[in-house]
Design a protein around this motif. Structure first.
Motif, PDB file in Angstrom:
ATOM      1  N   LEU A  14       0.879  -1.166   0.000  1.00  0.00           N
ATOM      2  CA  LEU A  14       0.000   0.000   0.000  1.00  0.00           C
ATOM      3  C   LEU A  14       0.914   1.213   0.000  1.00  0.00           C
ATOM      4  N   VAL A  15       0.858   2.005  -1.058  1.00  0.00           N
ATOM      5  CA  VAL A  15       1.818   3.087  -1.267  1.00  0.00           C
ATOM      6  C   VAL A  15       1.135   4.437  -1.140  1.00  0.00           C
ATOM      7  N   CYS A  16       1.744   5.338  -0.402  1.00  0.00           N
ATOM      8  CA  CYS A  16       1.236   6.713  -0.337  1.00  0.00           C
ATOM      9  C   CYS A  16       1.721   7.484  -1.562  1.00  0.00           C
ATOM     10  N   LYS A  61       5.718   6.412   1.007  1.00  0.00           N
ATOM     11  CA  LYS A  61       5.837   5.396   2.057  1.00  0.00           C
ATOM     12  C   LYS A  61       5.134   4.124   1.603  1.00  0.00           C
ATOM     13  N   MET A 110       3.560   0.439   2.829  1.00  0.00           N
ATOM     14  CA  MET A 110       3.134  -0.427   3.929  1.00  0.00           C
ATOM     15  C   MET A 110       2.828  -1.818   3.392  1.00  0.00           C
ATOM     16  N   PHE A 115      -1.593  -1.325  -3.922  1.00  0.00           N
ATOM     17  CA  PHE A 115      -2.679  -0.413  -3.572  1.00  0.00           C
ATOM     18  C   PHE A 115      -2.080   0.968  -3.443  1.00  0.00           C
ATOM     19  N   TYR A 116      -2.833   1.990  -3.796  1.00  0.00           N
ATOM     20  CA  TYR A 116      -2.297   3.330  -3.585  1.00  0.00           C
ATOM     21  C   TYR A 116      -3.360   4.227  -2.967  1.00  0.00           C
ATOM     22  N   GLY A 117      -2.880   5.239  -2.290  1.00  0.00           N
ATOM     23  CA  GLY A 117      -3.787   6.144  -1.600  1.00  0.00           C
ATOM     24  C   GLY A 117      -2.970   7.213  -0.902  1.00  0.00           C
ATOM     25  N   ILE A 118      -3.544   7.797   0.126  1.00  0.00           N
ATOM     26  CA  ILE A 118      -2.853   8.866   0.849  1.00  0.00           C
ATOM     27  C   ILE A 118      -2.811   8.499   2.327  1.00  0.00           C
ATOM     28  N   CYS A 119      -1.616   8.518   2.894  1.00  0.00           N
ATOM     29  CA  CYS A 119      -1.484   8.113   4.287  1.00  0.00           C
ATOM     30  C   CYS A 119      -1.987   9.233   5.198  1.00  0.00           C
ATOM     31  N   SER A 120      -2.221   8.884   6.456  1.00  0.00           N
ATOM     32  CA  SER A 120      -2.855   9.846   7.360  1.00  0.00           C
ATOM     33  C   SER A 120      -1.982  11.086   7.553  1.00  0.00           C
ATOM     34  N   ARG A 146      -2.428  13.260   4.486  1.00  0.00           N
ATOM     35  CA  ARG A 146      -3.773  13.828   4.399  1.00  0.00           C
ATOM     36  C   ARG A 146      -3.899  14.999   5.358  1.00  0.00           C
TER      37      ARG A 146
END
Lengths: 140, 140
Positions: B89-91, B96, B98, B125-130, B133
């Motif tokens: 899971l990539v920011c 970063k 995970m 997976f990709y998204g934005i880490c806390s 954000r």
DNA sequence: CTGGCTGCAAATCTTTTGCATCCTG
DNA sequence: CAGGATGCAAAAGATTTGCAGCCAG
């Protein structure tokens, strides 16, 4: 060319001949070309084209979401003009990349996300293509 | 160190101090380090270490299936000592990475495989880490 | 006509290679 | 003690940058 120009007008970037040539090469291209491959192809009809221009153009196109940058080939970027959700099937022998047009909706449990906002996924399937398997009969 | 030596004996490679230092750094490491990060860390306690040795060692470890090479960071290889099936899971902001320890069994219909022998998959997976954000509240 | 783009060269970054020397097994 | 590994430097490959001149809008 008129049609391409109309199509890309909405990007609000200058449509130079170099950019149109690269866009024309990428349009519908399913080979996931690297910068070198784009350069080799486009410079045939456009001998003055420089590598720096290819890099500039693809970086601009990535910024404007016209192409996707893919990190499948270690140590080298490849580019994919297909912006709709799809995945890739890679041959571990010859590195050929095929598209897989299936939408897998993969769930991650809340507690595994650790605060991440999940936006999407890219799946890289890997295996051995039929050509490489046939060249392989001597050593499985 | 004795324990490490015993553990890696079965690889049948020479266990030099450099290799043991790199193995010790990678053991249980969940940061998916690049060669530069491995070099920076290991050379603190091992000032004579050269980049070429780090490259040699990680390439040897990849060949012996002690670590996995991952192509998530464009233009640079990263390494993962966790050899069991898992995903990442990539920011998209801070890059970063995970680990996601879930086994998704994804099927591809025969006719889409075009003769490919499917061996496995890696899901990014990709998204934005806390953290990112929260740094973002001013724009979105 | 002006700001953004191209082309060229140089710089930077990542990775590989050649080779003399070293040291593990 | 031999063959594989290290360390150094140089080379190769991928990408970025600086800048003068060019051209699309």
């Amino acid at each position: 060319m008129r049609q391409d120009i109309k199509k890309y007008k909405k990007l609000n970037i200058k449509l130079t001949p170099q950019r149109l040539a690269i866009l024309a090469y990428l349009e519908g291209n399913r080979t996931h070309p690297s910068v070198e491959e784009i350069y080799r192809h486009v410079s045939k009809r456009f001998p003055s084209m420089s590598y720096a221009t290819v890099y500039n153009v693809v970086n601009t196109l990535v910024k404007h979401k016209v192409v996707k940058e893919i990190s499948i080939d270690p140590g080298k970027k490849r580019f994919d003009p297909d912006m709709h959700t799809h995945h890739h099937l890679v041959c571990i022998r010859c590195r050929k990349i095929m598209d897989i047009d299936i939408d897998y909706s993969l769930h991650i449990p809340e507690q595994a996300l650790e605060g991440f906002t999940l936006l999407g996924n890219n799946i890289e399937f890997y295996g051995i293509c039929s050509v490489c398997r046939n060249n392989d009969t001597h050593q499985i």
